[in-house]
Design a protein around this motif. Structure first.
Motif, short mmCIF file in Angstrom:
data_model
loop_
_atom_site.label_atom_id
_atom_site.label_comp_id
_atom_site.label_asym_id
_atom_site.label_seq_id
_atom_site.Cartn_x
_atom_site.Cartn_y
_atom_site.Cartn_z
N LEU A 14 -4.90 12.48 16.71
CA LEU A 14 -5.36 13.57 17.71
C LEU A 14 -4.55 14.80 18.62
O LEU A 14 -4.59 15.67 18.30
CB LEU A 14 -6.34 13.22 18.28
CG LEU A 14 -8.09 13.51 19.11
CD1 LEU A 14 -8.60 14.68 18.33
CD2 LEU A 14 -8.77 12.95 20.08
N PRO A 15 -4.01 14.20 19.23
CA PRO A 15 -2.93 14.99 20.39
C PRO A 15 -2.19 15.79 19.53
O PRO A 15 -2.15 16.61 19.60
CB PRO A 15 -2.76 13.93 21.74
CG PRO A 15 -2.69 13.03 20.94
CD PRO A 15 -3.70 12.89 19.82
N VAL A 16 -1.69 14.65 18.66
CA VAL A 16 -0.87 15.57 17.61
C VAL A 16 -1.22 17.03 16.74
O VAL A 16 -0.49 17.95 16.70
CB VAL A 16 -0.11 14.41 16.61
CG1 VAL A 16 1.31 15.55 15.71
CG2 VAL A 16 0.43 14.13 17.58
N LEU A 18 -3.80 19.05 17.58
CA LEU A 18 -4.41 20.04 18.76
C LEU A 18 -2.94 20.80 19.18
O LEU A 18 -3.46 21.81 18.88
CB LEU A 18 -5.06 19.87 19.71
CG LEU A 18 -6.28 18.45 19.39
CD1 LEU A 18 -7.12 17.69 20.63
CD2 LEU A 18 -7.15 19.67 19.23
N PHE F 72 5.14 12.55 10.43
CA PHE F 72 3.55 13.04 10.04
C PHE F 72 2.72 12.25 8.98
O PHE F 72 2.13 11.63 8.71
CB PHE F 72 2.76 14.52 10.35
CG PHE F 72 1.35 14.83 10.54
CD1 PHE F 72 0.93 14.43 11.97
CD2 PHE F 72 1.05 14.40 8.92
CE1 PHE F 72 -0.47 14.48 11.48
CE2 PHE F 72 -0.79 14.36 8.79
CZ PHE F 72 -0.97 14.88 10.73
N LEU G 11 4.50 14.12 23.55
CA LEU G 11 3.95 15.18 22.79
C LEU G 11 4.75 16.62 23.16
O LEU G 11 4.70 17.55 22.30
CB LEU G 11 2.82 15.83 23.18
CG LEU G 11 1.86 14.92 22.26
CD1 LEU G 11 0.66 14.75 23.26
CD2 LEU G 11 1.21 14.98 21.38
N ILE G 14 7.38 16.94 20.41
CA ILE G 14 7.04 17.50 19.28
C ILE G 14 6.76 18.65 19.70
O ILE G 14 7.25 19.88 18.75
CB ILE G 14 5.65 16.94 19.35
CG1 ILE G 14 5.85 15.28 18.59
CG2 ILE G 14 5.74 17.42 18.51
CD1 ILE G 14 4.79 14.84 18.49
N ILE G 37 -4.28 18.98 26.44
CA ILE G 37 -4.30 18.47 25.57
C ILE G 37 -5.65 16.77 25.83
O ILE G 37 -6.05 16.54 25.19
CB ILE G 37 -4.26 18.47 23.83
CG1 ILE G 37 -4.01 19.70 23.78
CG2 ILE G 37 -4.33 17.53 23.23
CD1 ILE G 37 -2.56 19.78 22.77
N LEU G 38 -3.85 16.26 26.26
CA LEU G 38 -4.94 15.19 26.57
C LEU G 38 -5.81 15.01 28.19
O LEU G 38 -6.32 13.95 27.76
CB LEU G 38 -3.07 14.17 27.21
CG LEU G 38 -2.63 13.64 26.55
CD1 LEU G 38 -1.00 13.60 27.27
CD2 LEU G 38 -2.95 12.65 25.36
N ILE G 41 -8.94 15.18 25.40
CA ILE G 41 -9.41 13.81 24.63
C ILE G 41 -8.61 12.60 25.35
O ILE G 41 -9.78 12.06 24.57
CB ILE G 41 -8.34 14.19 23.52
CG1 ILE G 41 -6.72 13.43 23.66
CG2 ILE G 41 -8.96 15.04 22.90
CD1 ILE G 41 -6.33 13.42 22.66
#
Ligand code: NA
Ligand code: NA
Lengths: 136, 117, 508, 768, 89, 128, 158
Positions: A14-16, A18, F72, G11, G14, G37-38, G41
């Motif tokens: 989910l976070p990835v 987003l 991924f 993240l 990433i 984002i965190l 969610i």
């Protein structure tokens, strides 16, 4: 679906996803992507979450009805299109901040427009899918 | 290749139409989707095709130096795809609702209203 | 500031739609916003109309990209006339909806969608870009889908499936036509297309493109033999929805036909003959259909088709007089058809049905209302000097100048049929004694409504009736307008000059 | 003059708002309007009889050449006076006849609207304006015939009348347009000056036919006459006013008005003579077979109208004079008879001549009026009817060709009309009063006054024809372009053929009156041949037409969506195929095409197989999955040809669509019904033809030169002006941002729609 | 042999053959799940196609498409399995 | 030049593995085996091809991005395999006839969506 | 809290990798985006210890890549040779791993490597059902998994 493997994966995806979606949104002006695909990615992230965890969990995650994003996005796009009217320029004329901004590049009304698109797409997709899932 | 694509698009149109002419609502919508794809590819092809050079200004350049694909058809198709998506999703829900209310997805049984004249 | 004026009606509708979406569940707000917004929009449209009337065709380049590179919006007299009529019908139906649409529907976005529909219509009239026109058409289509299905009753759904499929088919053909046009010219700006298409040597290809447009718009305009979706669906949604559909939706198809065949595909005899034949058959077919219907709204639906023939026939004859007739009819028809379906809705509110056999007794119960209803009904017939009469005069004149006996015959035939049908409607609905029907439980009968709601139902009908009376008795003004529009359409250089800002008649 | 015409309209408008006031006794005040107007028109007599005309012109819709041009000459003056004069009497009569009627106000409204329309009609110099008023008379007549709207018969008659006169109206419109085009003006006055050119034009016959169409329908000529007996469903004042004295004479008026423009031509004259004579004899015979007073009067009216047409057709000075006189004659006696009938009906509730007897005992004034009208109708001196009849015989005798036939016909007609007049005007009053009518109430003066006035006028004018000769009759003839200067109206012409004919008429007619009594037997006789009457033929045609409408509509609007789609496609394929066949030229420059590679072919092949799979699989889910494959193949095609944005979007959208399908589909049953083999072949052929046309079209377009002007502009300016490098995205958010805005609006609308479609459940009570 | 030729004459044809083979499985089934696997795999090979193509034309922009494919294909599979499972319930 | 060779080799291997997966897809006798084959071979093959493209671009930005994509894929491929596998089994797809054992038989209750571990039963057996 | 921070950092990386822009502002921006984002969610989650496991992670990655390659060659061989030498079947593997993360990680790794496929985890999370292409006997198969992946994995994750 009751599978902890998917559930766990979705929690991390989910976070990835987003993050991906924001990325795709922001760079659309320079490379393939943009508000539309970005919005779809974001919604897909939530849809995935809903598949794995059940709709109600996803709903509590988002906290407000996704449909609300539609007017918000439209309003954002509308404002970015209307802003030029203050300078007596036609609707949708691009206004640009003269200097480049780190990460994003040139900052202009087009970006806000694209963000509007992004929000609308999320709102729309989630509204549709959640509504269907709700009434199954 | 254009000729092959032209034939392919013709077949897509034909298939779409054929599906629209069937009795099932689901097939109808599949047909519309196929037809939509055909139309998109038609725009694409008629805007002339170019291989391996997307309309993205490369690197540090400010304008194109080499050939590039015509971006306008692409933009048009994007718009058309998105619009079709909106319509399609609505149509799909329509099937669902129609099935629930009319209790069939057979189009031939959905003609009560035309005939009560 | 005034240059921006061209887009004001459009932006206002967009703004209204968004605001209405924000007030999602607050239906009393929505009612107020919609009506006040409609009035405001009417004001803006009148302003725009007056401005164009004074100053001639104006354009605005969205995004400030010069033509033909950006999307151009063109306000010529035809466009602003239709925008004005849309605003008129729009505000009437807003008010009518406020009372006649049940809260359940209002809670699911009736008003936002309604304003999106108006937005789509206004956009379609103003745009000067063929692909942009497609997009406006899609706005119109999707809004109309939503409106036609909102409530999800059986009849609605069955109608919607047909409405949906055939309109999508039209869109696909439209899109195909745009693709071909782009492939031939590399352009989408209609003024630019006008120049470039004229220069194409392969006329056969141009003709085929024209046919694609003809069929695409012909479906939307509900022309024979492409109209089937209309009788299958128009009577199914709530009356307010039918009103805006009946008044404006087919007209946007007619508008598109007019625009395309006066600006881009000009002077093709084969196409004109085809249009003419279609128009004649439309007049006949619509008339025949209306004759045998027993549901009031179905009668009106077929009459829509029949009368589309009047508009198309002028286009087929393609003379200034004929086009003026087309435009006059368009103006008349928008007002009257909107009103007619509202009348249908009012009758439904009074009686709880639209089946002609079960109607009656209106004269005894509501004599003044009956007389009010007589105005749109007999305007539709074209009892002189009511509004429907004048354009027929133009069209008949044009037909005679053309020595086109078939066209004249069809026009007269359709007039007679309409006369008979309306007489029958009048006799059955107004004159006939009340048919005792079982009272529907919880149905919101007209008599039980509070005063505000009653006014919201009747005032729009009065408003539109007054306008149609004006069109009839003030025919001179409307005819001057129509003639001017016809002149502009026949001389498309004016349009092109306005878009490319090359003419002299333009003020900065 | 405009105000004079509009007065009636204004009054009826006023009634909408003040109806309550006029509902009761004050209703009679309404009669002031025709009275005032009558006075207004009387004042013009000296000027008109001196040969003048009064012209008033008001601009209305000059763009159409339609102006409110009013001309008052002899013809229009006569009609105006009849309209207002008889109008006044009818208004007065109505106040009593419809006393306490719930809708008296409405009635006055329609009546005054009609009166105004009629005035406008006869005063208009502009053909289109004339048409406008013409139609208004039809519409007000529609409302008046249907006044007793609870009665289905009455409604039906109203529609029939409207349909027939509407047909005539359209004929008039077309005629006016053609005439206007040929003659260069809508002004009747100007058209008279170009009558020579009109007669010489190839459209003369057409014009004449169209004008005839209007006149014959309005004036109830054979075979369009049948609406008139039907219109007798209207209250008697309406029958009196519209269907004998004024409206039905609009057609006559039109013919007279057009005589100087179109007349004096072989076609004109002979058509009118033939149609007129058929009508007069046919209708006159019909009077024998009626027992309803109003029915008898209706047919005798038709017959009289036939005589008028017959006379106009003769076209001579004498004939026109006769016509002018006969109009007055007929207006006076027929209006009287109708009013009398109305009184009888009103007081006794019966109109059946077989039972009405001896009513003189309860309504002597009415009996007198009836008697006077009857003898006027019979042409017995010293009534004005006698004058009319004499003139008719005189002009007919002067006919060239076969006068004997015409004399015979007119003689028969006159005899039968005498009979009819006696039956209607005399027989109810003579003999023994049956018991059932003994308690009949006496009518008030408001009822019997008007018929007395009219009938007495008939005698007065007969005894002193000079009153009207110079002032009314001769100006009429003059208005038709003839000079009747040497003719004089007088009772005694000496012993000549005409006198013998008159005597014969009266004698035979009287004998007939005593031998043939109206009876049910006679009525039955005529019903036996009813199926060949124009009415049943036309109504048979009408029901055939309705059946055809149903058939036609059912063929096209058959409820099957795929038939609709097929029809549209056949139309499209037919047109494009036709053009392609005529113009296609395959001149492809293969060198400009891109090369074919293995991977492209593979992707295309997969796409096509996937499509076939979608088409032919019987599993819905497999079809959906196959759509996924198709989506991927298209995505790859987009990649191959440099459209990464498209590829992305295509694939994401396809996946989402698949998800939607998946969510929706699993509730549906399997595909159940397959179309039969034949249908599938037919659809296949249709689909393939369409596909082929698309392919050919593509190849044709690809052979055309490319224009990249706009793309190049975008490419040049995307970064420099719009600050973006992905040109597609720049187009989407900037160059063509408006498209994108609407595209997301489409999405939002769709989402709202989906939400509503799934969540909104109407309560049973809210459903239709 | 240049890299271009190698991609052009070896990689892309082999990938094409692979995609056809998988597609045959898609058509054959026999179960719906087989089709789902095949679909999933076709998308995966599609990613390979795009990678090779981006090498061929030296256009890394296409890799973004590959990225989207990778992200989204997964969702398709989830949806299908969800469907099949619901259907069997 | 060296980059080109590396790219070539990676692409070659990648292509080959994809081909294996494809052949496996056709040849493998049951659904489970097909899943097994594809998850592995295809993932590796595509990973290699992506890597080749990344190296070919010779841009660190793109390489980084490609690594994210590979990550991924590695993340999602097994999840997909698991989903399809379980769905196959629960929807009644049979094992290959030469399969040697099936511990999953009868453990799944489709109405409650409960997959039993079998441990309780064994416990129960032992208690008995 | 720490977990969230770590996720955030992860993240961010990433993000930086995705954008390919290794300048400081991009790190900050990436951090902000991930934080947002965190924030959207995050619901409650368990913590884990990250720092001491880095070397093990690296070792594990190489182990995994080796297994991956091996499995692929095996499959390739199986696919490309005309006959099948497979002895497939479904085996119930009892689990030591207990958290969702551990179980999922393990299951996915099994799926990615030699001839094995995790079909599902039992609802009580006690056993993992694995489909394998080559089963000599149940015990040695189970042992292979437990001593290989599961052990190494749990070392890292615990
Ligand atoms: Na984009
Ligand atoms: Na702009």
């Amino acid at each position: 679906m009751r599978t902890i493997i998917l559930k766990t994966a979705s929690a991390y995806l989910l976070p990835v996803l987003l993050l991906f979606s924001v990325f795709i949104l922001l760079r659309g002006h320079y490379l393939p992507g943009g508000g539309f695909v970005g919005g779809l990615m974001a919604s897909i992230a939530f849809v995935l979450h809903a598949f794995a965890n059940g709709l109600s969990n996803t709903k509590t995650l988002i906290r407000f009805h996704p449909g609300f994003l539609m007017p918000v996005g439209l309003a954002l796009a509308f404002l970015s299109g209307m802003a030029p009217l203050m300078f007596d320029l036609p609707f949708m004329t691009g206004l640009w901040y003269p200097e480049a901004i780190p990460v994003i590049g040139s900052l202009g009304s087009a970006l806000f427009f694209d963000i509007g698109v992004y929000l609308v797409v999320i709102g729309v997709t989630l509204t549709i899918i959640f509504t269907i899932a709700d009434t199954i | 290749m254009e000729i092959v694509l032209a034939i392919m698009i013709g077949i897509l149109y034909a298939a779409g139409i054929y599906m629209i002419l069937r009795r099932s609502l689901v097939k109808l919508i599949l047909g519309i989707i196929i037809l939509g794809n055909g139309a998109n590819l038609l725009i694409f092809l008629l805007g002339r095709i170019t291989k391996g050079s997307p309309p993205i200004i490369p690197g540090d350049l400010k304008v194109f130096e080499a050939a590039y694909a015509d971006p306008i058809p692409q933009a048009l198709i994007l718009t058309a795809i998105v619009i079709s998506f909106g319509l399609q999703s609505f149509a799909i829900i329509l099937i669902k609702r129609a099935y629930k209310v009319v209790k069939t997805d057979d189009l031939d049984e959905m003609n009560a209203i035309d005939q009560d004249s | 500031m005034t240059q921006q004026l061209v887009l004001y009606p459009l932006l206002l509708q967009l703004f209204l739609s968004i605001i209405l979406m924000f007030s999602w569940k607050r239906i009393s707000w929505q009612r107020v916003i919609s009506i006040l917004g409609g009035i405001l929009n009417l004001g803006v449209s009148i302003w725009l109309f007056a401005y164009i009337w004074e100053n001639g065709t104006q354009t605005i380049q969205a995004g400030n990209w010069e033509a033909p590179f950006g999307i151009t919006f063109v306000a010529d007299t035809l466009a602003v006339t239709l925008v004005l009529l849309t605003s008129i019908s729009g505000v009437a139906v807003s008010a009518f909806s406020a009372s006649s649409i049940i809260p359940a529907r209002l809670k699911f976005g009736y008003f936002p969608i309604f304003h999106f529909l108006l937005l789509g219509l206004i956009g379609a009239f103003l745009t000067g870009d063929i692909f942009n026109l497609y997009v406006w058409f899609e706005i119109i289509i999707i809004s109309s889908f939503v409106l036609i299905t909102l409530g999800g009753e059986k009849a609605q759904l069955e109608g919607a499936v047909k409405y949906f499929t055939l309109n999508i088919l039209a869109s696909m053909i439209f899109l195909t036509a745009i693709a071909v046009l782009y492939g031939l010219t590399g352009s989408l700006n209609m003024a630019d297309l006008s120049i470039k298409v004229a220069a194409i040597e392969n006329r056969g290809l141009v003709e085929i493109t024209a046919i694609l447009f003809l069929v695409a718009f012909g479906i939307k305009a509900a022309v024979f033999p492409l109209y089937f979706w209309l009788p299958a669906s128009y009577h199914t949604p709530p009356s307010a929805v039918s009103a805006i559909f009946g008044g404006l939706l087919t007209k946007v198809g007619v508008y598109a036909l007019i625009r395309v065949f006066t600006l881009i595909f000009v002077g093709d005899v084969f196409m004109q003959d085809t249009i003419l034949v279609m128009a004649i058959l439309t007049l006949i077919s619509g008339g025949l259909g209306a004759l045998i219907q027993t549901n009031l709204r179905k009668v009106f639906s077929y009459l829509i088709i029949c009368h589309i023939g009047y508009m198309i026939i002028g286009l087929g004859m393609y003379t200034e007089v004929a086009i003026a007739g087309t435009i006059f009819y368009l103006i008349h028809d928008i007002v009257v058809k909107t009103n007619l379906f509202m009348v249908g809705g009012l009758i439904y509110r009074i009686k709880g049905t639209n089946n002609i056999k079960s109607l009656g007794g209106l004269y005894a119960e509501y004599p003044r209302l009956s007389l009010l209803i007589a105005i749109p009904l007999f305007s539709l017939v074209g009892i002189p000097p009511l509004s429907g009469f004048w354009p027929k005069l133009s069209l008949l004149n044009a037909g005679f100048n053309d020595q086109n006996w078939w066209a004249m015959g069809a026009i007269l035939f359709a007039s007679l049929i309409t006369l008979v049908i309306i007489a029958k409607v009048w006799s059955n609905v107004v004159w006939k004694d009340k048919v005792e029907l079982p009272k529907r439980i919880n149905f919101r009968y007209f008599e039980n409504l509070n005063k505000t709601r009653k006014i919201q139902l009747v005032a729009p009908i009065v408003f539109l009736s007054l306008i149609s009376l004006y069109i009839g008795f003030g025919a001179e003004h409307v005819q001057q307008l129509s003639t001017r529009v016809a002149g502009e359409l026949m001389d498309n250089q004016q349009y092109i000059d306005a878009v490319f800002k090359t003419g002299q008649n333009l003020k900065p | 003059m405009l105000i004079a015409i509009l007065l009636g309209f204004l009054f009826s408008l006023l009634l909408v708002f003040t109806g309550k006031f006029f509902k009761g006794k004050p209703g009679i005040i309404s009669a002031a309007i025709p009275l005032v107007l009558f006075g207004y028109f009387l004042q013009f007599i000296p000027e008109i009889s001196a040969g003048g005309t009064i012209v008033h012109s008001y601009s209305w819709v000059p763009s159409f050449g339609v102006n409110l041009d009013f001309t008052l000459d002899g013809l229009s003056l006569l009609f105006s006076l009849m309209i207002t004069g008889i109008g006044f009497l009818v208004f007065v009569y109505t106040a009593a006849y419809l006393k306490n009627h719930k809708y008296l106000d409405r009635f006055y409204g329609y009546l005054s609207m009609f009166m105004a329309a009629m005035l406008g009609l006869v005063l208009s110099d502009n053909l289109i304006t004339l048409f406008v008023f013409w139609e208004l008379t039809s519409i007000s007549s529609f409302f008046l015939i249907g006044f007793n709207n609870s009665n289905p018969e009455s409604r039906k008659s109203a529609i029939t009348a409207l349909a027939i006169t509407g047909l005539g109206g359209l004929s008039l419109l077309a005629g006016a347009l053609v005439l206007g085009s040929v003659g260069g003006s809508y002004s009747i006055d100007e058209l008279m000056n170009s009558s020579g050119e009109i007669a010489a034009s190839p459209y003369y016959i057409l014009i004449a036919i169209l004008i005839f169409g209007a006149a014959f329908t309005k004036s109830a000529q054979f075979p369009f006459h049948f609406w008139l007996p039907g219109a007798m469903k209207a209250p008697t004042p309406v029958s009196t006013y519209l269907h004998s004295a004024t409206m039905v004479k609009a057609g006559i008026y039109l013919l007279m008005r057009m005589t100087p423009v179109l007349g004096n031509q072989e076609f004109w004259n002979s058509t009118l003579i033939i149609v007129g004579s058929i009508t007069m004899v046919y209708a006159a015979i019909h009077t024998l077979f009626r027992t309803d007073l109003k029915g008898i009067l209706a047919y005798s009216t038709i017959s009289a109208l036939g005589i008028l047409v017959f006379l106009i057709g003769q076209g001579t000075e004498a004939a026109l004079l006769a016509a002018a006189v006969f109009i007055v004659v007929h207006a006076l006696y027929k209006a009287t008879l109708f009013l009398v009938t109305g009184i009888i009906d009103h007081q006794t509730l019966s109109r059946d001549v077989t039972i009405l007897r001896g009513l003189r005992k309860v309504m002597l004034p009415v009996a007198i009026a009836g008697f006077l009208a009857a003898i006027s109708s019979a042409g017995i001196p010293p009534t004005i009817g006698f004058l009319g009849k004499e003139l008719t015989y005189e002009s007919t005798l002067a006919l060239v060709g076969t006068p004997l036939l015409w004399i015979a016909l007119i003689l028969i007609t006159k005899i039968l009309l005498l009979h009819a007049g006696f039956v209607a005007g005399i027989s109810p009053f003579i003999g023994q009063l049956p018991e059932r009518f003994e308690k009949t109430k006496k009518p008030g003066i408001l009822l019997w006054g008007p018929p007395i006035i009219l009938s007495v006028a008939g005698i007065v004018f007969g005894v002193f024809p000079g009153i009207i000769e110079g002032s009314l009759i001769k100006p009429v003839v003059a208005a038709m372009g003839q000079d009747a200067g040497d003719q004089h109206l007088q009772l005694w012409h000496g012993f000549n053929t005409v006198l013998w004919l008159s005597v014969a008429t009266i004698v035979i007619g009287t004998v007939l009156y005593f031998t043939i009594k109206p009876s049910q037997k006679l009525v039955k006789m005529v019903t036996r041949v009813e199926y060949i009457s124009p009415e049943s033929i036309i109504s048979g045609f009408w029901s055939l037409f309705n059946k055809f409408s149903s058939l036609w509509t059912r063929i096209f609007q058959n409820g099957y969506l795929r038939n609709y789609v097929s029809t549209i496609l056949v139309f499209l394929i037919g047109l494009t195929g036709y053009v392609l066949y005529n113009t296609a030229n395959f001149s492809m420059d293969f060198s400009t095409l891109s090369e074919i590679t293995v991977y492209e072919i593979v992707v295309v092949t997969i796409l096509l197989i996937a499509v076939f799979f979608v088409v032919f699989t019987r599993s819905r889910l497999a079809a959906v999955a196959s759509m996924g494959v198709m989506g991927l193949a298209i995505c790859l095609i987009f990649v191959f040809y440099s459209a990464p944005d498209l590829a992305m979007t295509q694939f994401s959208i396809d996946t989402l669509t698949v998800i939607l399908f998946v969510l929706v589909l699993y509730r549906l049953p399997r595909y159940l019904k397959l179309s039969d083999y034949k249908t599938r072949i037919r659809d296949g052929v249709l689909a393939l033809s369409f596909g082929s046309i698309i392919t050919i079209l593509i190849l044709e377009v690809l052979a055309q030169p490319v224009n990249m002007e706009i793309s190049e502009y975008y490419a040049q300016n995307a970064y420099l002006l719009a600050h973006g490098k992905n040109v597609v995205n720049v187009i989407l958010v900037d160059f063509r941002g408006s498209d994108t805005f609407m595209e997301i609006s489409v999405l939002a609308i769709a989402a709202i729609g989906v939400f509503g479609l799934l969540k909104l459940r109407l309560k049973k009570t809210d459903q239709r | 042999m240049t890299l271009f030729d190698f991609i052009y004459y070896f990689v892309l044809p082999i990938l094409s053959i692979s995609i056809i083979l998988i597609f045959i499985r898609f058509i054959k089934g026999p179960n719906m799940v087989d089709r789902v696997i095949a679909l999933d795999l076709i998308v995966t090979v599609g990613i390979g196609f795009i990678s090779a193509y981006s090498i061929l034309y030296n256009q890394p922009a296409f890799l973004d498409v590959a990225m989207i494919l990778a992200l989204i294909a997964f969702l398709g599979t989830v949806a299908f399995t969800y469907y099949i499972q619901q259907k069997n319930k | 030049m060296i980059t080109e060779i590396i790219v070539g080799i990676l692409a070659f291997l990648g292509t080959l593995f994809v081909l294996f997966a494809a052949v496996g897809m056709i040849r493998m006798p049951d659904t489970y085996l097909r899943i097994s084959v594809t998850t592995k071979a295809a993932t590796l093959g595509i990973g290699l091809l992506l890597l080749a493209a990344a190296i070919h671009s010779y841009e660190i930005a793109i390489t980084a991005k490609v690594l994210v994509i590979i990550l991924f894929i590695l993340l999602t491929a097994p999840v997909s395999a698991h989903l399809i596998g379980r769905t196959s089994y629960f929807s009644g797809v049979k094992l290959w006839k030469h399969s040697v054992m099936d511990d999953l038989e009868g453990k799944y209750n489709s109405s409650t969506e409960v997959l039993s571990s079998g441990e309780e039963e064994e416990k129960n057996k032992m208690e008995d | 809290m720490k977990n969230r921070f770590l996720s955030n950092i992860l993240l961010t990386f990433i993000w930086v990798a995705l954008t390919g822009n290794f300048e400081i502002p991009n790190y900050l921006f990436g951090f902000a985006v991930s934080f947002f984002i965190l924030r959207i969610i995050t619901q409650g989650r368990t913590d884990a210890k990250y720092f001491r496991i880095v070397p093990k992670v690296i070792a594990f990655i190489f182990f995994f890549l080796y297994e991956l390659l091996k499995s692929n060659l095996q499959v390739a061989y199986e696919v490309m040779t005309p006959t099948f030498n497979m002895t497939p079947g479904i085996v119930k593997v009892p689990l030591e791993a207990s958290t969702d993360l551990e179980i999922s990680f393990l299951a996915n790794l099994i799926s990615l490597t030699p001839g094995t496929l995790s079909l599902d985890v039992s609802t009580d999370k006690k056993v993992l059902y694995v489909h394998s292409m080559y089963i000599k006997d149940r015990e040695s198969f189970i042992a292979g998994i437990k001593n290989g992946f599961e052990k190494r994995l749990l070392e890292i994750l615990r």
